[in-house]
Scaffold this active site. Structure first.
Site, short mmCIF file in Angstrom:
data_model
loop_
_atom_site.label_atom_id
_atom_site.label_comp_id
_atom_site.label_asym_id
_atom_site.label_seq_id
_atom_site.Cartn_x
_atom_site.Cartn_y
_atom_site.Cartn_z
N MET A 30 0.85 -1.19 0.00
CA MET A 30 0.00 0.00 0.00
C MET A 30 0.89 1.25 0.00
O MET A 30 0.44 2.34 0.35
CB MET A 30 -0.93 -0.01 1.22
CG MET A 30 -1.89 -1.20 1.17
SD MET A 30 -3.41 -0.93 2.05
CE MET A 30 -2.81 -0.62 3.69
N LEU A 33 6.63 2.98 1.70
CA LEU A 33 7.53 1.83 1.84
C LEU A 33 8.62 2.10 2.87
O LEU A 33 9.18 3.18 2.94
CB LEU A 33 8.17 1.51 0.48
CG LEU A 33 7.17 1.23 -0.65
CD1 LEU A 33 7.92 0.84 -1.92
CD2 LEU A 33 6.17 0.15 -0.28
N GLY A 36 11.22 -2.83 5.56
CA GLY A 36 10.57 -4.14 5.52
C GLY A 36 10.06 -4.43 4.11
O GLY A 36 10.25 -5.53 3.58
N HIS A 37 9.42 -3.43 3.49
CA HIS A 37 8.96 -3.63 2.11
C HIS A 37 10.15 -3.84 1.17
O HIS A 37 10.09 -4.67 0.26
CB HIS A 37 8.20 -2.40 1.61
CG HIS A 37 6.90 -2.13 2.31
ND1 HIS A 37 6.73 -1.06 3.15
CD2 HIS A 37 5.72 -2.78 2.27
CE1 HIS A 37 5.48 -1.06 3.60
NE2 HIS A 37 4.85 -2.09 3.08
N GLY A 147 5.19 -10.27 3.85
CA GLY A 147 5.90 -10.21 5.12
C GLY A 147 5.21 -11.06 6.18
O GLY A 147 3.97 -11.11 6.23
N LYS A 149 5.13 -10.35 9.20
CA LYS A 149 4.56 -9.51 10.25
C LYS A 149 3.03 -9.56 10.21
O LYS A 149 2.38 -9.57 11.25
CB LYS A 149 5.03 -8.05 10.09
CG LYS A 149 4.85 -7.27 11.38
CD LYS A 149 4.68 -5.82 11.14
CE LYS A 149 3.25 -5.51 11.01
NZ LYS A 149 2.81 -4.23 10.67
N GLN A 153 -2.89 -12.22 7.67
CA GLN A 153 -3.05 -11.91 6.25
C GLN A 153 -2.40 -13.01 5.40
O GLN A 153 -2.97 -13.47 4.41
CB GLN A 153 -2.41 -10.54 5.96
CG GLN A 153 -2.24 -10.25 4.49
CD GLN A 153 -1.83 -8.82 4.23
OE1 GLN A 153 -2.65 -7.91 4.33
NE2 GLN A 153 -0.58 -8.59 3.89
N LEU A 184 8.88 -3.24 11.92
CA LEU A 184 8.66 -2.10 11.03
C LEU A 184 7.24 -2.14 10.50
O LEU A 184 6.71 -3.19 10.18
CB LEU A 184 9.63 -2.14 9.85
CG LEU A 184 11.10 -1.88 10.12
CD1 LEU A 184 11.86 -1.69 8.79
CD2 LEU A 184 11.31 -0.66 10.99
N ARG A 187 2.79 2.36 9.80
CA ARG A 187 2.11 3.13 10.84
C ARG A 187 3.08 3.58 11.95
O ARG A 187 2.71 4.40 12.78
CB ARG A 187 0.95 2.34 11.44
CG ARG A 187 -0.19 2.16 10.44
CD ARG A 187 -1.41 1.50 11.04
NE ARG A 187 -2.55 1.52 10.14
CZ ARG A 187 -2.92 0.51 9.34
NH1 ARG A 187 -2.24 -0.61 9.33
NH2 ARG A 187 -3.97 0.63 8.56
O1 PAF Z 1 -0.08 -5.80 3.47
C1 PAF Z 1 -0.52 -4.86 2.78
O2 PAF Z 1 0.16 -3.86 2.55
C2 PAF Z 1 -1.91 -4.96 2.18
O3 PAF Z 1 -2.79 -5.59 3.04
C3 PAF Z 1 -1.92 -5.62 0.78
C4 PAF Z 1 -1.48 -7.08 0.85
C5 PAF Z 1 -1.02 -4.86 -0.17
C6 PAF Z 1 -3.34 -5.61 0.22
O4 PAF Z 1 -3.82 -4.31 0.07
#
Ligand code: PAF
Length: 280
Positions: A30, A33, A36-37, A147, A149, A153, A184, A187
């Protein structure tokens, strides 16, 4: 590195990459970044030769009282990070383009979505599963990196991929942490320096449960109580849940003996919600 905004542009770029003999890795994000991303992108780069990063603040996974409108949007900064980490392409659609007008199809992963964050964020995982299914369908990648974390999900997406026979390999990447141990998260930028220090009680609680488990404790209630005692010692943290769960089903267990389990925690610190977990 190209930035595209529509599904036809994305598909054309992926098709060109495939024609050139490349394998396609995908990292859905989302935006906003952090390291971690970037670690997920680097991992995708190790596992494939053409890495697509999506940047899309997905409205359907935010509840009415959540931070959708204030969620940080930092595309220009993100672009530099993606490029440095080895991404080949950014896909950054608008919500109006991505969700067709009147869209009424949802992916609801029952059971795995029900507990933990599912209880406190009704509809969240329905939004996540739906957008990830749409993104997978748009990108047609060979593999995707997520991730650890966001443990629930990950479990939801694993189940969805299995149930819907989506032809993609999922890779789970370790949580990247601040030097003080806090996981990380985009938020974390809402936290003051004092709050970031207070948040160290979360990894400390996880470490306490993990140490007990490694020393042979299998009773979930004892592991949970020990972790909760560490959290309770930091009054700034408002606990939402602290649970010992089965890794695949994300349901609370009575004992960790003979199964893969994790401890999962969610807390509020001021107005910021933090989650973290550890394998047991
Ligand atoms: O983990 C995230 O950033 C979001 O939940 C994702 C997987 C990109 C879906 O919008």
């Amino acid at each position: 590195m190209e930035v595209v905004h529509t599904i036809p542009e994305l598909r054309a770029a992926v098709a060109r990459a495939r024609q050139a003999g490349k394998t396609v890795g995908f990292v859905p994000t989302m935006g906003c970044l952090h390291a971690g991303h970037l670690a997920l992108i680097q991992r995708a780069k190790l596992e494939s030769t053409f890495v697509v990063v999506s940047i899309f603040v997905n409205p359907t996974q935010f509840g009415p009282n959540e931070d959708f409108s204030k969620y940080p949007r930092t595309l220009e900064e993100d672009r530099g990070g993606c490029e440095a980490a080895g991404a080949s392409l950014i896909f950054a659609p608008t919500a109006a383009d991505f969700y067709p007008a009147g869209a009424s199809t949802w992916v609801d992963v029952e059971g795995v979505s029900a507990k933990l964050c599912g209880e406190f964020r009704p509809g969240h995982f329905r939004g996540v599963a739906t957008v990830v299914a749409m993104l997978f369908n748009a990108a047609q990648a060979d593999l995707a990196v997520f991730g650890r974390k966001d443990l629930q999900q990950l479990a939801v997406i694993r189940r969805m991929v299995r149930d819907l026979h989506i032809p993609i390999r999922l890779i789970a990447h370790e949580t990247v942490r601040e030097p003080n141990g806090v996981a990380l998260s985009s938020r974390n930028r809402y936290l003051s320096a004092e709050q970031l220090a207070q948040a160290t009680a979360i990894p400390a609680a996880l470490a306490t449960a993990k140490a007990l488990a490694q020393a042979g404790t299998t009773e979930a209630a004892r592991l949970r109580d020990a972790a909760q005692a560490v959290l309770a010692a930091q009054p700034a943290l408002k606990l939402q849940y602290c649970e010992i769960v089965d890794l695949e089903t994300m349901t609370p267990v009575a004992s960790i003996a003979g199964r893969k389990c994790a401890i999962a925690i969610a807390c509020h610190l001021g107005t910021t919600r933090l989650i973290d977990n550890a394998d047991l």
